[in-house]
Motif scaffolding. Structure first.
Motif, PDB file in Angstrom:
ATOM      1  N   ARG A 295       0.830  -1.209   0.000  1.00  0.00           N
ATOM      2  CA  ARG A 295       0.000   0.000   0.000  1.00  0.00           C
ATOM      3  C   ARG A 295       0.865   1.260   0.000  1.00  0.00           C
ATOM      4  NH1 ARG A 295      -3.102  -3.161   3.568  1.00  0.00           N
ATOM      5  NH2 ARG A 295      -2.109  -2.196   5.380  1.00  0.00           N
ATOM      6  N   ALA A 296       1.947   1.242   0.778  1.00  0.00           N
ATOM      7  CA  ALA A 296       2.783   2.440   0.904  1.00  0.00           C
ATOM      8  C   ALA A 296       3.610   2.710  -0.348  1.00  0.00           C
ATOM      9  CB  ALA A 296       3.711   2.312   2.110  1.00  0.00           C
ATOM     10  N   THR A 297       4.048   1.654  -1.038  1.00  0.00           N
ATOM     11  CA  THR A 297       4.961   1.833  -2.164  1.00  0.00           C
ATOM     12  C   THR A 297       4.296   1.644  -3.525  1.00  0.00           C
ATOM     13  OG1 THR A 297       5.617  -0.503  -2.263  1.00  0.00           O
ATOM     14  CG2 THR A 297       6.837   0.922  -0.741  1.00  0.00           C
ATOM     15  N   GLY A 298       3.169   0.917  -3.549  1.00  0.00           N
ATOM     16  CA  GLY A 298       2.552   0.589  -4.818  1.00  0.00           C
ATOM     17  C   GLY A 298       3.314  -0.464  -5.599  1.00  0.00           C
ATOM     18  N   ARG A 299       4.276  -1.136  -4.952  1.00  0.00           N
ATOM     19  CA  ARG A 299       5.109  -2.151  -5.595  1.00  0.00           C
ATOM     20  C   ARG A 299       4.932  -3.500  -4.915  1.00  0.00           C
ATOM     21  NH1 ARG A 299       8.861   1.737  -7.112  1.00  0.00           N
ATOM     22  NH2 ARG A 299       7.891   3.002  -5.495  1.00  0.00           N
ATOM     23  N   PRO A 300       5.034  -4.602  -5.677  1.00  0.00           N
ATOM     24  CA  PRO A 300       4.917  -5.932  -5.073  1.00  0.00           C
ATOM     25  C   PRO A 300       6.105  -6.253  -4.170  1.00  0.00           C
ATOM     26  CG  PRO A 300       4.676  -6.027  -7.472  1.00  0.00           C
ATOM     27  CD  PRO A 300       5.208  -4.676  -7.139  1.00  0.00           C
ATOM     28  N   LEU A 301       5.895  -7.225  -3.305  1.00  0.00           N
ATOM     29  CA  LEU A 301       6.942  -7.756  -2.434  1.00  0.00           C
ATOM     30  C   LEU A 301       6.869  -9.274  -2.544  1.00  0.00           C
ATOM     31  CD1 LEU A 301       9.116  -7.049  -0.338  1.00  0.00           C
ATOM     32  CD2 LEU A 301       7.347  -7.105   1.423  1.00  0.00           C
ATOM     33  N   TYR A 302       7.943  -9.887  -3.033  1.00  0.00           N
ATOM     34  CA  TYR A 302       7.940 -11.326  -3.296  1.00  0.00           C
ATOM     35  C   TYR A 302       8.793 -12.053  -2.258  1.00  0.00           C
ATOM     36  CZ  TYR A 302       6.053  -9.905  -7.822  1.00  0.00           C
ATOM     37  OH  TYR A 302       5.280  -9.353  -8.824  1.00  0.00           O
ATOM     38  N   GLU A 303       8.202 -13.067  -1.662  1.00  0.00           N
ATOM     39  CA  GLU A 303       8.854 -13.820  -0.591  1.00  0.00           C
ATOM     40  C   GLU A 303       9.418 -15.129  -1.128  1.00  0.00           C
ATOM     41  OE1 GLU A 303       7.821 -15.638   3.861  1.00  0.00           O
ATOM     42  OE2 GLU A 303       6.218 -14.897   2.579  1.00  0.00           O
ATOM     43  N   ALA A 304      10.461 -15.637  -0.446  1.00  0.00           N
ATOM     44  CA  ALA A 304      11.009 -16.952  -0.769  1.00  0.00           C
ATOM     45  C   ALA A 304      11.353 -17.684   0.518  1.00  0.00           C
ATOM     46  CB  ALA A 304      12.252 -16.833  -1.644  1.00  0.00           C
ATOM     47  N   LEU A 305      11.288 -18.999   0.453  1.00  0.00           N
ATOM     48  CA  LEU A 305      11.660 -19.867   1.566  1.00  0.00           C
ATOM     49  C   LEU A 305      12.877 -20.675   1.149  1.00  0.00           C
ATOM     50  CD1 LEU A 305      10.995 -21.172   4.368  1.00  0.00           C
ATOM     51  CD2 LEU A 305       9.637 -22.861   3.097  1.00  0.00           C
ATOM     52  N   GLY A 306      13.884 -20.711   1.988  1.00  0.00           N
ATOM     53  CA  GLY A 306      15.074 -21.472   1.669  1.00  0.00           C
ATOM     54  C   GLY A 306      15.899 -21.729   2.912  1.00  0.00           C
ATOM     55  N   MET A 307      17.095 -22.274   2.716  1.00  0.00           N
ATOM     56  CA  MET A 307      18.013 -22.554   3.809  1.00  0.00           C
ATOM     57  C   MET A 307      19.408 -22.736   3.235  1.00  0.00           C
ATOM     58  SD  MET A 307      16.640 -26.447   4.550  1.00  0.00           S
ATOM     59  CE  MET A 307      17.577 -26.615   6.072  1.00  0.00           C
ATOM     60  N   SER A 308      20.411 -22.736   4.098  1.00  0.00           N
ATOM     61  CA  SER A 308      21.790 -22.804   3.626  1.00  0.00           C
ATOM     62  C   SER A 308      22.048 -24.046   2.792  1.00  0.00           C
ATOM     63  CB  SER A 308      22.755 -22.785   4.825  1.00  0.00           C
ATOM     64  OG  SER A 308      22.646 -21.588   5.550  1.00  0.00           O
ATOM     65  N   GLU A 309      21.377 -25.135   3.103  1.00  0.00           N
ATOM     66  CA  GLU A 309      21.643 -26.404   2.431  1.00  0.00           C
ATOM     67  C   GLU A 309      21.104 -26.468   1.002  1.00  0.00           C
ATOM     68  OE1 GLU A 309      21.430 -27.383   6.876  1.00  0.00           O
ATOM     69  OE2 GLU A 309      20.574 -25.924   5.469  1.00  0.00           O
ATOM     70  N   ILE A 310      20.123 -25.629   0.653  1.00  0.00           N
ATOM     71  CA  ILE A 310      19.478 -25.724  -0.657  1.00  0.00           C
ATOM     72  C   ILE A 310      19.160 -24.352  -1.238  1.00  0.00           C
ATOM     73  CG2 ILE A 310      17.204 -25.978   0.414  1.00  0.00           C
ATOM     74  CD1 ILE A 310      18.306 -27.577  -2.906  1.00  0.00           C
ATOM     75  N   SER A 311      19.375 -23.293  -0.480  1.00  0.00           N
ATOM     76  CA  SER A 311      18.997 -21.947  -0.871  1.00  0.00           C
ATOM     77  C   SER A 311      17.477 -21.865  -1.032  1.00  0.00           C
ATOM     78  CB  SER A 311      19.729 -21.507  -2.134  1.00  0.00           C
ATOM     79  OG  SER A 311      19.592 -20.116  -2.307  1.00  0.00           O
ATOM     80  N   THR A 312      16.981 -20.904  -1.810  1.00  0.00           N
ATOM     81  CA  THR A 312      15.534 -20.735  -1.900  1.00  0.00           C
ATOM     82  C   THR A 312      14.953 -21.621  -2.993  1.00  0.00           C
ATOM     83  OG1 THR A 312      15.713 -18.885  -3.441  1.00  0.00           O
ATOM     84  CG2 THR A 312      15.690 -18.347  -1.104  1.00  0.00           C
ATOM     85  N   TYR A 313      13.841 -22.242  -2.687  1.00  0.00           N
ATOM     86  CA  TYR A 313      13.227 -23.179  -3.638  1.00  0.00           C
ATOM     87  C   TYR A 313      11.707 -23.021  -3.697  1.00  0.00           C
ATOM     88  CZ  TYR A 313      12.670 -25.564   0.821  1.00  0.00           C
ATOM     89  OH  TYR A 313      12.377 -25.836   2.137  1.00  0.00           O
ATOM     90  N   ILE A 314      11.137 -22.293  -2.754  1.00  0.00           N
ATOM     91  CA  ILE A 314       9.721 -21.937  -2.733  1.00  0.00           C
ATOM     92  C   ILE A 314       9.639 -20.427  -2.826  1.00  0.00           C
ATOM     93  CG2 ILE A 314       7.584 -21.919  -1.375  1.00  0.00           C
ATOM     94  CD1 ILE A 314       8.198 -24.726  -2.055  1.00  0.00           C
ATOM     95  N   SER A 315       8.788 -19.883  -3.679  1.00  0.00           N
ATOM     96  CA  SER A 315       8.704 -18.428  -3.758  1.00  0.00           C
ATOM     97  C   SER A 315       7.442 -17.982  -4.469  1.00  0.00           C
ATOM     98  CB  SER A 315       9.930 -17.847  -4.483  1.00  0.00           C
ATOM     99  OG  SER A 315       9.980 -18.297  -5.820  1.00  0.00           O
TER     100      SER A 315
END
Length: 506
Positions: A295-315
């Protein structure tokens, strides 16, 4: 992943620095000050040449391929030169936080068997380097002026680098990554980052963190884009100016920083006009924060889930609509599933249907998956079930393929995006003379969870939180230290005598 690994020589440094053909294009911008003044510009041609010289300097030490190099280097242009230079030379760098204490550095050096320790004075060095050779600022300058060397003809499955993370035993353990790890990042460049060669990616973290190392360096360079690093203090109110001054088109940070920028900075839809969207990982993105930012920026924010062993793989990402409260869907080409929590259950290695909660798992064929835990074959085997790597996260998929995170299957904590084992913090605090017993866990403090130490004192001892905090500061990096101390008469235990940390979280 459907793409086969290359059967010819493959080196991570070559892959990251030779994707773009335009040698004059900026690869790295170094900014400083609250206004983001650019003080260094490195083109791809300059970066390739500098890395080749670093590789030549490292090669002159005559170390066997795969020898470890412990990096104690700050968030400057020296870091990528040393990191990629070591890999180009066939060595395995170990990026470490400058916040680590000498005790923590000693543990990593001993565990890794590093033969070189490179320090620029920005962090603690080992108390006794032993057989390792120590390189300081003078030697770094010599490496930068060495004769260039050809990139080592490593293979895709050869060791590329180690990152250390908290283990279930409470002692840091090395996550060993292969040269192929960069190939495992291709799905996230499109599925999460929405990255193209024209982008300027500004990552708020330090290069030594795996989130920054991947999304802030490997990803933009392997796409021919530009990475931005900032030196010095960056108060939250300065970020809108920094993003505008550097022309960042993508911004990556942890949710906590987005929260502070909204609270202290001047944020409107007209600010930082070049920014297409924000990226976040390291900790869960609360739906309320997602709504406030968009709402404040008018821009999307994209999240990711990961960990050191595999990095991000869900997003989530430009092609995956954000569903508030969910980190998104498995990236294209990933094999991700939820397995039964009980390893002894019938069909324990068979994915559960949508709606059922279990252990989140990634297929072992993913090129981004670690080689294993350094020197710990039993711990490596313990996180594998058949063809699946067990992340330790509890989760479920809904009917539309979105993942819903349900917490950890163990007691590990999340501090500023770093996973921290409670045993490591407990061991440090237990050495204090007033502490009879201690348990550490995440506990709610308002809307956020903080690392909290529950302390049972020796008879006659006085509860002094400041003294315990000073003790923790001598033995633990800042992000591992408890933010609160609670003195209790006794700790809850299971019938077998194990501390019941879950009972302390509410």
């Amino acid at each position: 992943m459907s793409d086969a690994l290359p059967d010819s020589p493959f080196n991570l440094a070559r892959y990251c620095l030779h994707q773009g053909e335009d040698a004059a294009k900026p690869a790295l911008l170094v900014a400083e000050g609250p206004r983001g003044r650019i003080i260094e510009t490195w083109t791809y041609g300059e970066m390739r040449a500098a890395v080749a010289r670093m590789a030549g300097g490292f090669a002159a030490y005559g170390l066997p391929r795969g020898s470890r190099v412990l990096l104690r280097v700050g968030n400057t242009s020296h870091f990528p030169l040393l990191f990629f230079g070591a890999i180009a030379a066939g060595l395995a760098p170990i990026p470490t936080s400058t916040l680590l204490t000498q005790d923590e550095v000693d543990l990593i050096l001993a565990d890794s068997g590093a033969l070189l320790v490179v320090g620029d004075g920005s962090g603690a060095m080992p108390s006794d380097p032993g057989a390792a050779r120590v390189l300081g600022r003078g030697e770094i300058a010599e490496l930068e002026q060495a004769d260039p060397a050809e990139v080592s003809d490593t293979r895709a499955d050869d060791l590329a680098f180690l990152v250390y993370t908290s283990g279930t035993s409470g002692r840091p353990k090395g996550v060993a990554h292969a040269q192929r790890v960069v190939l495992g990042r291709r799905p996230m460049r499109e599925g999460w980052l929405g990255l193209s060669a024209s982008d300027f990616l500004f990552h708020a973290g330090a290069f030594n963190w795996t989130y920054t190392l991947g999304a802030g360096l490997m990803d933009p360079w392997s796409a021919g884009a530009t990475s931005i690093v900032h030196l010095g203090e960056r108060p939250p109110e300065a970020w809108p100016d920094l993003l505008e001054a550097t022309g960042a088109t993508l911004f990556a940070a942890v949710p906590g920083l987005y929260r502070r920028i909204l609270k202290y900075g001047s944020v409107t839809p007209s600010r930082f006009p070049a920014l297409r969207h924000g990226l976040t990982a390291g900790e869960a993105l609360k739906p309320t924060l997602y709504g406030e930012w968009t709402r404040a920026t008018g821009r999307p924010l994209y999240e990711a889930l990961g960990m050191s062993e595999i990095s991000t793989y869900i997003s989530s990402g430009p092609g995956v609509t954000t569903r508030a409260g969910s980190p998104g869907k498995p990236q294209a080409g990933r094999k991700v599933c939820v397995l039964p929590s009980d390893a002894a259950a019938d069909l324990a290695d068979q994915p559960l249907p949508p709606g059922e909660t279990g252990i989140l798992a990634v297929h072992r064929s993913d090129p981004g998956l670690m080689l294993g835990y350094w020197g710990l074959p039993q711990e490596t085997a313990a996180v594998m079930r058949g063809e699946w790597f067990l992340t330790g996260d509890l989760a479920r998929f809904d009917a539309d393929g979105y993942l819903w995170y349900e917490g950890r299957g163990d007691d590990q904590m999340n501090a500023f995006g770093y996973r921290v084992a409670p045993e490591e913090v407990e061991r440090a605090l237990a050495d204090h003379p007033s502490v009879a017993e201690v348990a550490v866990t995440e506990a709610k403090s308002g809307e956020v969870s903080v690392i909290t130490a529950f302390v049972v004192l020796h008879e006659g001892a006085v509860g002094d939180a400041d003294a315990l905090a000073r003790h923790a500061a001598r033995h633990l990096a800042e992000y591992k230290r408890p933010r609160a101390y609670v003195f209790v008469r006794e700790l809850p235990h299971t019938p077998s005598g194990k501390v019941l940390r879950r009972a302390l979280r509410t």
